[in-house]
Every structure is written in C-alpha cells, then in structure tokens.
Motif scaffolding. Structure first.
Motif, PDB file in Angstrom:
ATOM      1  N   MET A 161       1.103  -1.222   0.005  1.00 46.54           N
ATOM      2  CA  MET A 161      -0.021   0.197  -0.032  1.00 46.54           C
ATOM      3  C   MET A 161       0.770   1.251   0.055  1.00 46.54           C
ATOM      4  SD  MET A 161      -2.986   1.166   2.861  1.00 46.54           S
ATOM      5  CE  MET A 161      -4.104  -0.149   2.319  1.00 46.54           C
ATOM      6  N   THR A 162       0.602   2.142  -0.904  1.00 49.22           N
ATOM      7  CA  THR A 162       1.177   3.311  -0.917  1.00 49.22           C
ATOM      8  C   THR A 162       0.995   4.477   0.315  1.00 49.22           C
ATOM      9  OG1 THR A 162      -0.150   4.499  -2.323  1.00 49.22           O
ATOM     10  CG2 THR A 162       1.458   3.188  -3.435  1.00 49.22           C
ATOM     11  N   GLU A 163       1.819   5.394   0.321  1.00 49.72           N
ATOM     12  CA  GLU A 163       1.640   6.299   1.365  1.00 49.72           C
ATOM     13  C   GLU A 163       0.199   7.060   1.138  1.00 49.72           C
ATOM     14  OE1 GLU A 163       4.408   9.291   2.169  1.00 49.72           O
ATOM     15  OE2 GLU A 163       6.016   7.707   2.597  1.00 49.72           O
ATOM     16  N   THR A 164      -0.112   7.417  -0.416  1.00 49.76           N
ATOM     17  CA  THR A 164      -1.069   8.152  -0.624  1.00 49.76           C
ATOM     18  C   THR A 164      -2.635   7.145  -0.311  1.00 49.76           C
ATOM     19  OG1 THR A 164      -0.239   9.393  -2.363  1.00 49.76           O
ATOM     20  CG2 THR A 164      -2.564   9.119  -2.762  1.00 49.76           C
ATOM     21  N   ASP A 165      -2.398   6.031  -0.532  1.00 48.19           N
ATOM     22  CA  ASP A 165      -3.554   4.894  -0.417  1.00 48.19           C
ATOM     23  C   ASP A 165      -3.645   4.998   1.371  1.00 48.19           C
ATOM     24  OD1 ASP A 165      -3.756   4.206  -2.760  1.00 48.19           O
ATOM     25  OD2 ASP A 165      -2.291   2.522  -2.653  1.00 48.19           O
ATOM     26  N   THR A 166      -2.515   4.850   1.911  1.00 50.00           N
ATOM     27  CA  THR A 166      -2.906   4.955   3.703  1.00 50.00           C
ATOM     28  C   THR A 166      -3.478   6.045   3.930  1.00 50.00           C
ATOM     29  OG1 THR A 166      -0.709   3.539   4.055  1.00 50.00           O
ATOM     30  CG2 THR A 166      -1.438   4.876   5.586  1.00 50.00           C
ATOM     31  N   LEU A 167      -3.031   7.399   3.149  1.00 48.53           N
ATOM     32  CA  LEU A 167      -3.820   8.589   3.734  1.00 48.53           C
ATOM     33  C   LEU A 167      -5.131   8.370   3.256  1.00 48.53           C
ATOM     34  CD1 LEU A 167      -3.739  11.463   4.853  1.00 48.53           C
ATOM     35  CD2 LEU A 167      -2.551  12.231   2.497  1.00 48.53           C
ATOM     36  N   ARG A 168      -5.502   8.215   2.066  1.00 48.43           N
ATOM     37  CA  ARG A 168      -6.930   7.933   1.609  1.00 48.43           C
ATOM     38  C   ARG A 168      -7.732   7.046   2.566  1.00 48.43           C
ATOM     39  NH1 ARG A 168      -5.281   6.867  -3.776  1.00 48.43           N
ATOM     40  NH2 ARG A 168      -5.303   8.958  -5.161  1.00 48.43           N
ATOM     41  N   GLU A 169      -7.190   5.701   3.026  1.00 50.60           N
ATOM     42  CA  GLU A 169      -7.848   5.134   4.142  1.00 50.60           C
ATOM     43  C   GLU A 169      -8.239   5.873   5.380  1.00 50.60           C
ATOM     44  OE1 GLU A 169      -5.938   1.444   6.047  1.00 50.60           O
ATOM     45  OE2 GLU A 169      -6.845   0.622   4.518  1.00 50.60           O
ATOM     46  N   ARG A 170      -6.968   6.620   5.788  1.00 48.14           N
ATOM     47  CA  ARG A 170      -7.239   7.259   7.143  1.00 48.14           C
ATOM     48  C   ARG A 170      -8.407   8.548   6.799  1.00 48.14           C
ATOM     49  NH1 ARG A 170      -3.988  12.446   9.528  1.00 48.14           N
ATOM     50  NH2 ARG A 170      -5.571  12.619  11.527  1.00 48.14           N
ATOM     51  N   VAL A 171      -8.357   8.991   5.829  1.00 53.04           N
ATOM     52  CA  VAL A 171      -9.553  10.059   5.539  1.00 53.04           C
ATOM     53  C   VAL A 171     -10.671   9.475   5.520  1.00 53.04           C
ATOM     54  CG1 VAL A 171     -10.532  11.493   3.697  1.00 53.04           C
ATOM     55  CG2 VAL A 171      -7.812  11.849   4.314  1.00 53.04           C
ATOM     56  N   ALA A 172     -10.892   8.347   4.794  1.00 58.27           N
ATOM     57  CA  ALA A 172     -12.393   7.392   4.737  1.00 58.27           C
ATOM     58  C   ALA A 172     -12.894   7.291   5.992  1.00 58.27           C
ATOM     59  CB  ALA A 172     -12.042   6.331   3.835  1.00 58.27           C
ATOM     60  N   VAL A 173     -11.778   6.819   6.973  1.00 61.18           N
ATOM     61  CA  VAL A 173     -12.209   6.140   8.037  1.00 61.18           C
ATOM     62  C   VAL A 173     -12.735   7.424   9.121  1.00 61.18           C
ATOM     63  CG1 VAL A 173     -11.229   5.520  10.452  1.00 61.18           C
ATOM     64  CG2 VAL A 173     -10.963   4.402   8.503  1.00 61.18           C
ATOM     65  N   GLU A 174     -11.965   8.657   9.044  1.00 59.50           N
ATOM     66  CA  GLU A 174     -12.397   9.739   9.806  1.00 59.50           C
ATOM     67  C   GLU A 174     -13.779  10.442   9.264  1.00 59.50           C
ATOM     68  OE1 GLU A 174     -11.165  10.656  12.428  1.00 59.50           O
ATOM     69  OE2 GLU A 174      -9.229  10.002  12.498  1.00 59.50           O
ATOM     70  N   LEU A 175     -13.978  10.531   7.926  1.00 61.18           N
ATOM     71  CA  LEU A 175     -15.041  10.889   7.506  1.00 61.18           C
ATOM     72  C   LEU A 175     -16.365  10.272   8.017  1.00 61.18           C
ATOM     73  CD1 LEU A 175     -14.043  11.685   3.760  1.00 61.18           C
ATOM     74  CD2 LEU A 175     -15.158  13.385   5.224  1.00 61.18           C
ATOM     75  N   THR A 176     -16.086   8.872   7.765  1.00 61.07           N
ATOM     76  CA  THR A 176     -16.814   7.923   8.299  1.00 61.07           C
ATOM     77  C   THR A 176     -17.448   8.076   9.744  1.00 61.07           C
ATOM     78  OG1 THR A 176     -16.610   6.253   6.719  1.00 61.07           O
ATOM     79  CG2 THR A 176     -17.811   5.346   8.613  1.00 61.07           C
ATOM     80  N   ARG A 177     -16.434   8.191  10.700  1.00 64.61           N
ATOM     81  CA  ARG A 177     -16.626   8.411  12.269  1.00 64.61           C
ATOM     82  C   ARG A 177     -17.435   9.600  12.323  1.00 64.61           C
ATOM     83  NH1 ARG A 177     -13.856   9.474  16.234  1.00 64.61           N
ATOM     84  NH2 ARG A 177     -12.280  10.649  15.162  1.00 64.61           N
ATOM     85  N   ALA A 178     -17.046  10.621  11.710  1.00 61.14           N
ATOM     86  CA  ALA A 178     -17.860  12.058  11.837  1.00 61.14           C
ATOM     87  C   ALA A 178     -19.257  11.668  11.551  1.00 61.14           C
ATOM     88  CB  ALA A 178     -17.044  13.104  11.121  1.00 61.14           C
ATOM     89  N   ARG A 179     -19.587  11.100  10.528  1.00 65.85           N
ATOM     90  CA  ARG A 179     -20.829  10.855  10.093  1.00 65.85           C
ATOM     91  C   ARG A 179     -21.690  10.143  10.970  1.00 65.85           C
ATOM     92  NH1 ARG A 179     -22.527  12.649   5.407  1.00 65.85           N
ATOM     93  NH2 ARG A 179     -21.450  14.469   6.046  1.00 65.85           N
ATOM     94  N   GLU A 180     -20.908   8.959  11.497  1.00 63.67           N
ATOM     95  CA  GLU A 180     -21.661   8.133  12.289  1.00 63.67           C
ATOM     96  C   GLU A 180     -22.164   8.905  13.720  1.00 63.67           C
ATOM     97  OE1 GLU A 180     -18.856   4.999  12.919  1.00 63.67           O
ATOM     98  OE2 GLU A 180     -19.578   3.831  11.305  1.00 63.67           O
ATOM     99  N   ARG A 181     -21.414  10.029  14.003  1.00 57.79           N
ATOM    100  CA  ARG A 181     -21.732  10.616  15.080  1.00 57.79           C
ATOM    101  C   ARG A 181     -22.567  11.669  14.833  1.00 57.79           C
ATOM    102  NH1 ARG A 181     -17.774  14.854  18.476  1.00 57.79           N
ATOM    103  NH2 ARG A 181     -19.173  15.197  20.434  1.00 57.79           N
ATOM    104  N   THR A 182     -22.743  12.221  13.790  1.00 62.46           N
ATOM    105  CA  THR A 182     -23.608  13.329  13.090  1.00 62.46           C
ATOM    106  C   THR A 182     -25.097  12.580  13.429  1.00 62.46           C
ATOM    107  OG1 THR A 182     -22.028  14.536  11.818  1.00 62.46           O
ATOM    108  CG2 THR A 182     -24.601  14.902  11.567  1.00 62.46           C
ATOM    109  N   LEU A 183     -25.239  11.434  12.706  1.00 64.16           N
ATOM    110  CA  LEU A 183     -26.396  10.664  12.686  1.00 64.16           C
ATOM    111  C   LEU A 183     -26.744  10.114  14.027  1.00 64.16           C
ATOM    112  CD1 LEU A 183     -25.974   8.884   9.164  1.00 64.16           C
ATOM    113  CD2 LEU A 183     -27.423  11.089   9.775  1.00 64.16           C
ATOM    114  N   THR A 184     -25.805   9.837  14.745  1.00 61.63           N
ATOM    115  CA  THR A 184     -26.209   9.140  16.128  1.00 61.63           C
ATOM    116  C   THR A 184     -26.962  10.458  17.073  1.00 61.63           C
ATOM    117  OG1 THR A 184     -24.472   7.825  16.334  1.00 61.63           O
ATOM    118  CG2 THR A 184     -25.365   8.457  18.357  1.00 61.63           C
ATOM    119  N   LEU A 185     -26.355  11.580  16.824  1.00 64.09           N
ATOM    120  CA  LEU A 185     -27.003  12.799  17.353  1.00 64.09           C
ATOM    121  C   LEU A 185     -28.386  13.026  16.735  1.00 64.09           C
ATOM    122  CD1 LEU A 185     -23.657  14.817  18.127  1.00 64.09           C
ATOM    123  CD2 LEU A 185     -24.994  13.856  19.713  1.00 64.09           C
ATOM    124  N   ALA A 186     -28.571  13.109  15.731  1.00 62.74           N
ATOM    125  CA  ALA A 186     -29.631  13.372  14.841  1.00 62.74           C
ATOM    126  C   ALA A 186     -30.881  12.200  15.190  1.00 62.74           C
ATOM    127  CB  ALA A 186     -29.402  13.678  13.564  1.00 62.74           C
TER     128      ALA A 186
END
Length: 431
Positions: A1-26
């Motif tokens: 896995m390239t550094e860019t792939d690792t970064l994309r994976e981290r971004v996707a995880v963080e976007l998902t975590r944030a959205r799960e929290r938004t929807l939990t509160l809503a």
C-alpha cells in the motif's frame, strides 16, 4: 500500500466516524425535536445536519472534485454568516428526510473524489488537508449538536458510561511552577492544523504558576458560598454588568443543592470534577477572588506542550502520539468531565493534569492571529473573528473529537457564553 493509499484510508475512516456521530446525535430525537430550536443560541439540529453536508459539497465535491453541484440552491441558506442562529428556524430548511438524503448523496460523491484525488500538487489537497478540514468541521458541529442536546428539554435520549475514576486522589489546590524561558508556540508542520494555529513561533515567558488541575466543583462552590456573585470587586466592569443583567448566581445547569442537569438527567455534582458551563466573566471573577488570574493562551500552551528535558514542544502533553481513551476524556465516550487525576498517562512533563479533554479552558487572551498569520483557505474560518472581543479557549472537552483537538488547537467564543462545555484553571505570577 502506498503512502497515498494509507492517507486515503485514514481520511475515509475519519469521514465515516464523523458522519456516524452526526447521525447518532440526529437519530436520538424525533423529527419534531430535530426541526425545533431548543435555544436562541443554537440552530435547530436539522440545520447542522444539512450544513455539514453543504460544506462538504462546496469543498470536496465542487472545489476539489470539480463536479456538478448537488444543491446549489441551498448554499445561502446554509451559510453560517448569512443567517444568525436565532433566525434559522424561519428558513425553508430541508426537512429531516431531505437532509439525510442530501448528506448521503454528497458523501457518495466526496468518496469518489477521494479515490481519484492524488492528494498532492496543490496546497489545499496536499497531505489531505481539505479532507481534514471537512472532518474537523463536522466534528466541531457534532460538539455543537451535543451542546444543543444539553439545552433541550424532555426525557433523556443520550447515554454513555461514566468516565474512569482516579486511582490516586489529586489535590485540587496544587499548582505547578513553569520556569522562565522560551518555547515554540503553534505549529508549522502539523498537516491538518488550521490557519489560526500557524505559524510556529518563539514565545519567551517569565516564570509563572498554573493550577495542576482544572478548577473543581468543590472550589467553585466555595466561591459561590462566599458571596462571589454578590461582590462587584471580583468582577470586571463588563462582567459585573453582565452578571446583573443575566441574573447569574451559579454555573449554568446547577440547582444550588449539589446537583446539576446533564442531558435530561438530574445528577449529583462530584466535588472533584472540573466545574462546567461557566462563562469567561465567571472564570475571571473566581480567579480574582482566589487571588489569582486566568492564564494567558501562551502560558496554557507552554504548560501543555513544553518538555523541559528536550526544550521542544510536543504535539500533546503526553508526547507526540495521538490521543487514546487512556490519555484524555475526548470523543463523547462519556457525557461528563472526569474527576481530576483520572488520566495519569495524560499528564504533561511538568506535572499538569487534564490539559486535553474534559472541559474547554478559558484563557485571558483575546483571539487574534499569530505573528506571520496568513489566511488559508478562507477568511471566514478565523480572520473575521480576530480582535473583536472573543476569548480563547484551549484543550477540548469531553465532547471534542480527537481529530479536532491537539496541543495547538484554538477555540474562541464571546465572554458571555455558558452553553459550551467550558471550565478553566488559574495562574499567578512568580516573582
């Protein structure tokens, strides 16, 4: 896995975590609660839901991805600078079903952009900065939504386990002396740091003493019992005028009998828990009553980041590693501050506890830019708030996500605000 792939994976995880929290509160409340305004200080929860999606569309879908707009017709309605919070219920907002569908469509497109974006060659996208900006923006609104939950009336709808208890009691009157000298404040290297945290610069401070822990309920109750709210000499002129006009007599949500309301439940106030829901004026008055003062922002950051063994500034009080549940009370894992001394692994090299998490801490400093500040990527994130009377808060609260909290992170608010999860600690000069 390239550094860019690792970064994309981290971004996707963080976007998902944030959205799960938004929807939990809503999803914790029904549609009626989502669309109504629980306080003129706050937006209806459904506005926050659509707003985070609109910002994601503007930056990730349209700017970075150069895709066609999803809903260009709602840009003005969800522009926070166009409509004060008190006026937002009168807008033709997307209803809960429409808002959920909108943010779902935007997210699908944003993830497509993430998969195609090289994350290099442009300052906005290098190291995934703009994706980190959107993640932090959503998590900041999630904390705002959590504060709205604290203001709503009706049965409790949120639940979480209690924070850990301290293994060894910590003296809530102890202080730590920080020796005179220079340290590096802010950062020029943290990839997702926002413009107001930049650039890193040298600040030389005289010696000072700072509380080893945030001011506790026990200590603040002593101020209340001693007539602190009735004695103008402890208050600034503006603070005293506000205290009288607003009728302040104790922290917000206190009942005066050792209990407070937290997210719809009336609970006991542990004496050794950091005091919560006090405004800057109250914090400054307590400090004066105690013969002390609020720390400056630079004093707070040196106590949190400076390592006397190496002379360098750490990312966090405990070091450079990202926060875990053993370091600090962050991420809405709990719905209250932890008692002082509960996070020994999070102590700074100088022996200062709980500088990150639990409660935002008011400082004496008015919000402005650092020497060499430059706007990036837009004025409305920071610069428009400079030198207007906002006071800086540092450290994050139990409602702050780790991705939106680091040793350099800066928050700010009006000195009258109490709905935020804010407390404080005090300091004094050392001859």
């Amino acid at each position: 896995m390239t550094e860019t792939d690792t970064l994309r994976e981290r971004v996707a995880v963080e976007l998902t975590r944030a959205r799960e929290r938004t929807l939990t509160l809503a999803d914790a409340v029904d549609d009626h609660d989502l669309v109504r305004q629980h306080s003129p200080l706050m937006s209806p929860l459904v506005w926050d839901v659509a707003h985070v999606g609109n910002q994601e569309e503007l930056w990730l879908v349209r700017d970075v991805g150069r895709r066609e707009p999803v809903r260009a017709d709602i840009d003005t309605m969800y522009d926070a600078f166009q409509h004060p919070r008190a006026d937002r219920p009168a807008l033709p907002l997307l209803d809960p079903t429409e808002a959920r569908a909108y943010i779902r469509t935007v997210r699908d497109k944003a993830l497509d952009v993430l998969g195609a974006e090289p994350l290099a060659g442009r300052r906005l996208t290098t190291d995934g900065f703009v994706f980190g900006l959107i993640v932090q923006h959503e998590q900041q609104h999630d904390e705002t939504m959590l504060a709205t939950h604290q203001l709503r009336t009706g049965p409790a709808v949120l639940d979480a386990p209690p924070p850990p208890a301290p293994d060894v009691p910590v003296d809530d009157r102890a202080e730590v002396v920080v020796p005179a000298g220079a340290f590096t404040m802010g950062t020029s290297v943290e990839p997702w740091a926002l413009d107001n945290e930049r650039p890193g610069h040298t600040v030389d401070l005289p010696a000072y003493a700072i509380d080893a822990v945030p001011v506790t309920n026990r200590r603040y109750a002593e101020f209340v019992a001693d007539g602190g709210y009735d004695e103008p000499r402890w208050w600034t002129a503006d603070g005293w005028a506000h205290r009288r006009e607003a009728g302040l007599t104790m922290p917000m949500h206190w009942h005066g009998d050792g209990t407070a309301t937290r997210f719809g439940r009336r609970t006991d106030l542990p004496p050794d828990e950091p005091v919560l829901h006090v405004c800057w004026y109250e914090a400054a008055a307590f400090a004066a009553w105690a013969g002390r003062r609020l720390p400056t922002e630079a004093e707070w950051e040196k106590a949190a980041r400076w390592d006397p063994a190496t002379g360098r500034s750490r990312r966090y009080p405990w070091g450079d590693d990202d926060p875990t549940a053993r370091h600090a009370n962050l991420g809405q894992r709990h719905l209250r501050p932890a008692r002082v001394g509960a996070y020994p692994l999070g102590v700074s090299p100088l022996g200062v506890h709980q500088l990150v998490g639990d409660v935002w801490e008011w400082t004496a400093t008015e919000f402005t830019g650092y020497p060499g500040f430059t706007v990036f990527p837009y004025r409305e994130y920071s610069e428009v708030f400079f030198d207007r009377g906002y006071r800086v808060l540092r450290g994050g609260s139990f409602g702050t996500d780790p991705v939106a909290c680091r040793g350099t992170f800066r928050n700010w608010d009006w000195p009258v605000r109490r709905q935020i999860f804010a407390g404080f600690r005090t300091a004094r000069d050392v001859a």
